[in-house]
Scaffold this motif. Sequence first.
Motif, short mmCIF file in Angstrom:
data_model
loop_
_atom_site.label_atom_id
_atom_site.label_comp_id
_atom_site.label_asym_id
_atom_site.label_seq_id
_atom_site.Cartn_x
_atom_site.Cartn_y
_atom_site.Cartn_z
N ARG A 263 0.83 -1.22 0.00
CA ARG A 263 0.00 0.00 0.00
C ARG A 263 0.86 1.27 0.00
NH1 ARG A 263 -3.84 0.00 4.77
NH2 ARG A 263 -2.04 -0.72 5.91
N LEU A 264 2.01 1.19 -0.65
CA LEU A 264 2.91 2.35 -0.75
C LEU A 264 2.75 2.97 -2.14
CD1 LEU A 264 6.01 0.64 0.89
CD2 LEU A 264 4.49 2.29 1.98
N ARG A 265 1.64 3.66 -2.36
CA ARG A 265 1.32 4.18 -3.69
C ARG A 265 1.87 5.57 -3.95
NH1 ARG A 265 -2.50 0.98 -6.17
NH2 ARG A 265 -3.40 -0.63 -4.87
N LYS B 113 -0.91 11.20 15.79
CA LYS B 113 -0.70 12.42 15.01
C LYS B 113 -1.10 12.29 13.54
CE LYS B 113 2.99 14.34 17.88
NZ LYS B 113 4.37 14.88 17.88
N ARG B 114 -0.91 11.10 12.95
CA ARG B 114 -1.18 10.93 11.52
C ARG B 114 -2.15 9.78 11.23
NH1 ARG B 114 2.43 13.90 8.18
NH2 ARG B 114 3.03 15.68 9.46
N GLY B 115 -2.85 9.33 12.26
CA GLY B 115 -3.71 8.14 12.11
C GLY B 115 -5.05 8.43 11.46
N LEU C 110 -5.93 0.69 9.34
CA LEU C 110 -5.14 1.92 9.30
C LEU C 110 -4.85 2.32 7.86
CD1 LEU C 110 -2.52 1.31 12.14
CD2 LEU C 110 -4.22 3.15 12.08
N TRP C 111 -5.23 3.53 7.51
CA TRP C 111 -4.90 4.07 6.19
C TRP C 111 -3.38 4.32 6.15
CZ3 TRP C 111 -9.03 4.85 2.79
CH2 TRP C 111 -8.69 5.41 1.55
N PRO C 112 -2.70 4.11 5.00
CA PRO C 112 -1.26 4.40 4.95
C PRO C 112 -0.97 5.81 5.47
CG PRO C 112 -1.94 3.30 2.93
CD PRO C 112 -3.20 3.57 3.72
N PHE C 113 0.04 5.92 6.32
CA PHE C 113 0.39 7.22 6.90
C PHE C 113 0.99 8.13 5.84
CE2 PHE C 113 0.86 4.06 10.30
CZ PHE C 113 -0.04 4.57 11.23
#
Length: 241
Positions: free
Chosen positions: A104-106, A147-149, A199-202
């Motif tokens: 999931r590293l788009r 913080k980025r979740g 969890l959505w990719p940070f």
Amino acid sequence: MAPTVPESVLKKQATQAKIAEQAKQASYEAKQTKRADKKEAIASAEKYSAEYAAAEAAAIANRRQAKASGGFYVPAMPKLALIIRIRGTIGVSPKAKKIMQLFRLRQIHNATFVKLNESTIRMLRLIEPYVTYGYPTRSTIEKLIYKRGFGKLNKQRIPIADNSVIQEGVGSVGIKCCADLIHEIYTVGPSFKEANNFLWPFKLTSPRGGFSTKTKLVHFLEGGEAGNRGEEINKLVKRMI
């Protein structure tokens, strides 16, 4: 003689009174549920805190015992990695592109957690020129989620503003609050897959000081940025949050 109230008006008033009573009852029940959930979340956080403290104390005791006996303490192999994409798609082989899609590293500076096993380690080695990865501490996991979740609900990116988002997304597997979510990720628990997929990719920012174009192409062990950087990943995340 007082005017009679039409039956239709009486019925409407009765219906409105019933709706108001139901709304009041629902509001009361929601408050009670929220209060109970808060108590449960605090209890979970305290339980996990004691568990982490016990694990740290055990590790210190093992190191001291090994040193006293003239040996070395070798900690268990890490079970969790944090991967950050540092390069774009130009020149990426189809195989590496597919692996990054699976992880999931788009986009550049996307970060995701990965459970380490034989197959994922092989996959990581194939995409080393395009990513950097390492072993996150509990503190790093907490900072990323707080913080980025963002969570995935009905294919939508929803900020994790409170525990209700977590409960709706992964409550079915027993993860009801942030403490549960962090514990499941950190310990790579039985519901790790569900927690990680929730969890959505940070989305991180470019690190303070930036990456050099030349060092991006060089492995971390050779003074560059790509590849496995072990526990040094925590310092990089701190610069990117």
